[in-house]
Write an enzyme that holds these catalytic residues in place. Structure first.
Site, PDB file in Angstrom:
ATOM      1  N   HIS A 186      58.499  57.692  59.208  1.00 20.89           N
ATOM      2  CA  HIS A 186      58.247  56.373  59.169  1.00 20.89           C
ATOM      3  C   HIS A 186      57.880  56.003  60.718  1.00 20.89           C
ATOM      4  CE1 HIS A 186      61.300  55.630  55.976  1.00 20.89           C
ATOM      5  NE2 HIS A 186      60.001  55.361  55.161  1.00 20.89           N
TER       6      HIS A 186
ATOM      7  N   LYS B  21      64.774  50.333  43.491  1.00 19.06           N
ATOM      8  CA  LYS B  21      65.726  51.114  44.079  1.00 19.06           C
ATOM      9  C   LYS B  21      67.237  50.689  44.421  1.00 19.06           C
ATOM     10  CE  LYS B  21      62.096  53.503  46.826  1.00 19.06           C
ATOM     11  NZ  LYS B  21      61.116  53.925  47.985  1.00 19.06           N
TER      12      LYS B  21
ATOM     13  N   SER C  93      63.616  58.971  52.836  1.00 22.23           N
ATOM     14  CA  SER C  93      64.712  58.216  52.974  1.00 22.23           C
ATOM     15  C   SER C  93      65.603  58.754  51.941  1.00 22.23           C
ATOM     16  CB  SER C  93      64.411  57.007  52.836  1.00 22.23           C
ATOM     17  OG  SER C  93      63.679  56.423  53.675  1.00 22.23           O
TER      18      SER C  93
HETATM   19  O1  PNS Z   1      59.458  51.950  50.816  1.00 24.52           O
HETATM   20  P1  PNS Z   1      59.103  51.653  49.479  1.00 24.52           P
HETATM   21  O2  PNS Z   1      60.329  51.246  48.795  1.00 24.52           O
HETATM   22  O3  PNS Z   1      58.128  52.504  48.769  1.00 24.52           O
HETATM   23  O4  PNS Z   1      58.437  50.135  49.670  1.00 24.52           O
HETATM   24  C1  PNS Z   1      57.783  49.491  48.716  1.00 24.52           C
HETATM   25  C2  PNS Z   1      57.648  48.016  48.734  1.00 24.52           C
HETATM   26  C3  PNS Z   1      59.072  47.358  49.410  1.00 24.52           C
HETATM   27  C4  PNS Z   1      56.780  47.988  50.037  1.00 24.52           C
HETATM   28  C5  PNS Z   1      57.116  47.240  47.600  1.00 24.52           C
HETATM   29  O5  PNS Z   1      57.962  47.346  46.528  1.00 24.52           O
HETATM   30  C6  PNS Z   1      56.712  45.840  47.989  1.00 24.52           C
HETATM   31  O6  PNS Z   1      55.732  45.511  48.573  1.00 24.52           O
HETATM   32  N1  PNS Z   1      57.508  44.955  47.382  1.00 24.52           N
HETATM   33  C7  PNS Z   1      57.324  43.465  47.805  1.00 24.52           C
HETATM   34  C8  PNS Z   1      56.999  42.851  46.506  1.00 24.52           C
HETATM   35  C9  PNS Z   1      55.359  42.509  46.061  1.00 24.52           C
HETATM   36  O7  PNS Z   1      54.908  42.200  46.820  1.00 24.52           O
HETATM   37  N2  PNS Z   1      55.106  43.003  44.828  1.00 24.52           N
HETATM   38  C10 PNS Z   1      53.776  42.996  44.479  1.00 24.52           C
HETATM   39  C11 PNS Z   1      52.872  43.863  45.175  1.00 24.52           C
HETATM   40  S1  PNS Z   1      53.135  45.732  45.067  1.00 24.52           S
END
Ligand code: PNS
Length: 160
Positions: free
Chosen positions: A18, A42, A132
């Site tokens: 990251h 998660k 992670s």
């Molecule tokens: O590190 P990760 O868990 O792969 O990150 C994923 C994350 C948190 C960036 C994604 O789940 C996210 O954007 N969540 C916010 C909710 C949202 O906007 N969802 C719609 C678009 S994907």
């Protein structure tokens, strides 16, 4: 006009992979917001505030603080945060084709929702195997995670 990018993720915990991507984004964009977002798919290890604190320590450790802002978001869509701070780009790190398959639908949905484009950056291949979830597993079983995480994260996980 300054170009603002958001680097979102669970960061549970932040890894050297990251930090590599955050550093690359900071060279390309005027301002980078590292955004800790809860991922409902998660099971979390660390509270959000702890993840933010560890990222702040890690970017400082890496000498990257100049144009990097670390915070969290829990009140809506990721693109709502982007709109609020005037960010037109989301940055994601891509380690393999598996990441491309995972990230592509989110990138298209975010573009459809608010016109926010996603830029994929390739981390150093030395970090390609680091995740992670792997760090959480190794740490929970008492293994050494120091090759994969910033010093502040290794110290935090070892005391826990
Ligand atoms: O590190 P990760 O868990 O792969 O990150 C994923 C994350 C948190 C960036 C994604 O789940 C996210 O954007 N969540 C916010 C909710 C949202 O906007 N969802 C719609 C678009 S994907």
């Amino acid at each position: 006009m300054s170009r603002i990018a958001v680097v979102p993720g669970s960061f549970d915990p932040v890894t050297l992979g990251h930090i590599d991507v955050i550093g690359r984004a900071a060279k390309i964009f005027d301002e980078v917001h590292v955004l800790v977002v809860h991922n409902p798919d998660k099971t979390a290890l660390l509270p959000i505030a702890q993840r933010v604190s560890l990222i702040q320590q890690a970017v400082s450790e890496a000498g990257l603080t100049d144009n990097i802002h670390v915070t969290s978001w829990s009140v809506g869509l990721l693109v709502d945060y982007c709109t609020e701070v005037g960010a037109s780009v989301i940055v994601k790190g891509i380690r393999s084709q598996v990441d491309v398959a995972y990230e592509t639908p989110m990138a298209i949905v975010n573009r459809n929702l608010a016109g926010v484009e996603t830029v994929f950056l390739l981390p150093d291949p030395g970090h390609a195997h680091v995740s992670s979830s792997l760090v959480r597993q190794v740490a929970s079983l008492g293994g050494d995670v120091s090759p994969y995480v910033p010093k502040a994260v290794a110290a935090f996980l070892q005391q826990g």
